[in-house]
Design a protein around this motif. Sequence first.
Motif, PDB file in Angstrom:
ATOM      1  N   LEU A   1       0.815  -1.219   0.000  1.00 59.29           N
ATOM      2  CA  LEU A   1       0.000   0.000   0.000  1.00 59.29           C
ATOM      3  C   LEU A   1       0.844   1.264   0.000  1.00 59.29           C
ATOM      4  CD1 LEU A   1      -2.766  -1.051   2.562  1.00 59.29           C
ATOM      5  CD2 LEU A   1      -2.903  -1.066   0.070  1.00 59.29           C
ATOM      6  N   GLY A   2       2.149   1.117  -0.066  1.00 60.80           N
ATOM      7  CA  GLY A   2       3.028   2.279  -0.083  1.00 60.80           C
ATOM      8  C   GLY A   2       3.493   2.662   1.305  1.00 60.80           C
ATOM      9  N   LEU A   3       4.088   3.846   1.398  1.00 64.70           N
ATOM     10  CA  LEU A   3       4.640   4.354   2.649  1.00 64.70           C
ATOM     11  C   LEU A   3       3.863   5.580   3.102  1.00 64.70           C
ATOM     12  CD1 LEU A   3       8.461   4.126   1.852  1.00 64.70           C
ATOM     13  CD2 LEU A   3       7.063   2.470   3.095  1.00 64.70           C
ATOM     14  N   SER A   4       3.766   5.749   4.397  1.00 62.49           N
ATOM     15  CA  SER A   4       3.095   6.908   4.959  1.00 62.49           C
ATOM     16  C   SER A   4       3.994   8.128   4.864  1.00 62.49           C
ATOM     17  CB  SER A   4       2.718   6.642   6.415  1.00 62.49           C
ATOM     18  OG  SER A   4       2.263   7.811   7.047  1.00 62.49           O
ATOM     19  N   GLU A   5       3.437   9.259   4.455  1.00 62.44           N
ATOM     20  CA  GLU A   5       4.198  10.501   4.414  1.00 62.44           C
ATOM     21  C   GLU A   5       4.369  11.102   5.803  1.00 62.44           C
ATOM     22  OE1 GLU A   5       2.427  13.165   1.673  1.00 62.44           O
ATOM     23  OE2 GLU A   5       2.679  11.855  -0.058  1.00 62.44           O
ATOM     24  N   MET A   6       3.562  10.636   6.776  1.00 65.89           N
ATOM     25  CA  MET A   6       3.672  11.149   8.136  1.00 65.89           C
ATOM     26  C   MET A   6       4.845  10.518   8.880  1.00 65.89           C
ATOM     27  SD  MET A   6      -0.295  11.379   9.415  1.00 65.89           S
ATOM     28  CE  MET A   6      -0.709   9.686   9.012  1.00 65.89           C
ATOM     29  N   THR A   7       4.985   9.197   8.747  1.00 69.85           N
ATOM     30  CA  THR A   7       5.997   8.479   9.528  1.00 69.85           C
ATOM     31  C   THR A   7       7.025   7.768   8.669  1.00 69.85           C
ATOM     32  OG1 THR A   7       4.616   6.492   9.624  1.00 69.85           O
ATOM     33  CG2 THR A   7       4.322   8.130  11.372  1.00 69.85           C
ATOM     34  N   GLY A   8       6.735   7.573   7.383  1.00 68.19           N
ATOM     35  CA  GLY A   8       7.646   6.826   6.521  1.00 68.19           C
ATOM     36  C   GLY A   8       7.539   5.322   6.690  1.00 68.19           C
ATOM     37  N   GLU A   9       6.577   4.842   7.516  1.00 70.88           N
ATOM     38  CA  GLU A   9       6.403   3.412   7.729  1.00 70.88           C
ATOM     39  C   GLU A   9       5.491   2.823   6.659  1.00 70.88           C
ATOM     40  OE1 GLU A   9       5.971   2.094  11.970  1.00 70.88           O
ATOM     41  OE2 GLU A   9       5.520   4.223  12.251  1.00 70.88           O
ATOM     42  N   PRO A  10       5.574   1.511   6.427  1.00 72.50           N
ATOM     43  CA  PRO A  10       4.656   0.862   5.474  1.00 72.50           C
ATOM     44  C   PRO A  10       3.212   1.022   5.917  1.00 72.50           C
ATOM     45  CG  PRO A  10       6.502  -0.574   6.003  1.00 72.50           C
ATOM     46  CD  PRO A  10       6.583   0.578   6.958  1.00 72.50           C
TER      47      PRO A  10
ATOM     48  N   LEU B   1      -3.173  16.169   7.681  1.00 75.86           N
ATOM     49  CA  LEU B   1      -1.806  16.343   7.181  1.00 75.86           C
ATOM     50  C   LEU B   1      -1.700  16.161   5.662  1.00 75.86           C
ATOM     51  CD1 LEU B   1       0.110  14.410   9.984  1.00 75.86           C
ATOM     52  CD2 LEU B   1      -0.113  16.883   9.713  1.00 75.86           C
ATOM     53  N   LYS B   2      -2.846  15.922   5.010  1.00 71.44           N
ATOM     54  CA  LYS B   2      -2.883  15.708   3.561  1.00 71.44           C
ATOM     55  C   LYS B   2      -1.933  14.595   3.130  1.00 71.44           C
ATOM     56  CE  LYS B   2      -4.318  20.417   2.416  1.00 71.44           C
ATOM     57  NZ  LYS B   2      -4.045  21.645   1.619  1.00 71.44           N
ATOM     58  N   ASP B   3      -1.963  13.508   3.880  1.00 74.70           N
ATOM     59  CA  ASP B   3      -1.184  12.323   3.534  1.00 74.70           C
ATOM     60  C   ASP B   3      -2.027  11.476   2.582  1.00 74.70           C
ATOM     61  OD1 ASP B   3       0.338  10.048   3.361  1.00 74.70           O
ATOM     62  OD2 ASP B   3       0.665   9.824   5.507  1.00 74.70           O
ATOM     63  N   TYR B   4      -1.903  11.754   1.280  1.00 75.61           N
ATOM     64  CA  TYR B   4      -2.752  11.107   0.294  1.00 75.61           C
ATOM     65  C   TYR B   4      -2.494   9.610   0.208  1.00 75.61           C
ATOM     66  CZ  TYR B   4      -3.888  15.841  -1.178  1.00 75.61           C
ATOM     67  OH  TYR B   4      -4.314  17.145  -1.205  1.00 75.61           O
ATOM     68  N   HIS B   5      -1.275   9.187   0.449  1.00 76.83           N
ATOM     69  CA  HIS B   5      -0.995   7.757   0.462  1.00 76.83           C
ATOM     70  C   HIS B   5      -1.795   7.055   1.555  1.00 76.83           C
ATOM     71  CE1 HIS B   5       2.419   8.641  -2.184  1.00 76.83           C
ATOM     72  NE2 HIS B   5       2.541   7.332  -2.372  1.00 76.83           N
ATOM     73  N   ALA B   6      -1.819   7.647   2.749  1.00 75.46           N
ATOM     74  CA  ALA B   6      -2.553   7.057   3.861  1.00 75.46           C
ATOM     75  C   ALA B   6      -4.066   7.091   3.603  1.00 75.46           C
ATOM     76  CB  ALA B   6      -2.225   7.789   5.156  1.00 75.46           C
TER      77      ALA B   6
END
Length: 320
Positions: A55-64, A277-282
């Motif tokens: 599912l990609g990486l989080s832009e907030m923490t950099g974790e999967p 936080l506009k973390d679109y990946h999350a």
Amino acid sequence: MLLSVIRKLFLVIISLMILSCISYLILLRNPHYSFIEQGVSGYWLYLQQLLDGNLGLSEMTGEPLTKLILSVFPATISLCLSALVLSLVLGIPLGFLSAVQHKNIVGKLLGTLGSLSLAVPVFWLAIVLLAYASSHDWAISAVGELHPIYHVPSITGVKTLDIFLSDSPYKLKMIQSALHHLALPTLVLAVPATLEMMRITKLRTEYVLKQNYVKVARTRGWSPMRIWWVHVLRNTLPPLIPMIARNMTLIFAFAMLIENVVSWGGVGRWMINALALKDYHAISAGVMAIGIFVLSVDLLASLLTGLLDPSQKKDWYTNQ
């Protein structure tokens, strides 16, 4: 039965494809998304990553994101299950009572309350109950999943289970604290769920009581207990399974609304933080995870209904 399962699986696959398109469109809003210029080929690459569980990486923490979602989902599911169990324990008997006593004031009052199930403002109710409990120093006014003085290693993601699996000498106190934190959000979620369960149980029971086989049993002199056991319960409870699944998704949606109020560390609060936080990946990954959960609950309910309800085995398409 086999055809109905195949048809249901086909509908689930179509729903997943639509859900993946929505998730991909959310992801395209990210200016840093590397597949934005690839168009359709970018979607197929994204779909391949989904099938691989990436599912990609989080832009907030950099974790999967897969790891993050699996860490927050159990908290929401445990909250939903506790509210669902409470709604079944209260809603089904009250629904039976409402159907039997539909001509007197008790039955009419219960029927009126059942019609208000979806009108209950859970977000407002959570705030009011939390404020009232806090002003009276009730233990259930605690927010979060556990008192911050306690530390429990996360094993399953469900605090009560993690406490049981821990070797802390304060296990009993920790369980008491976890139940205090669980009580108020469970109560808030159980209010609309119980009313909805009561409503659908009442409608189904009234339908069964009007059937000819119940009237024939009465003319034969069967006792009310025997009629209820042989006819009413066996023809009322199995068809309620899809409604219970619908109630579970309703509780899940409401839980995501109130998690931020009671500081519950579930997927709803996690999604709100991602939106802030506009973390679109999350956000994209959360939409997929929530959609898969809802579709899984619906599929499981359909399979159980087909196994337990004879009318569903007889003719799937007529009952849809």
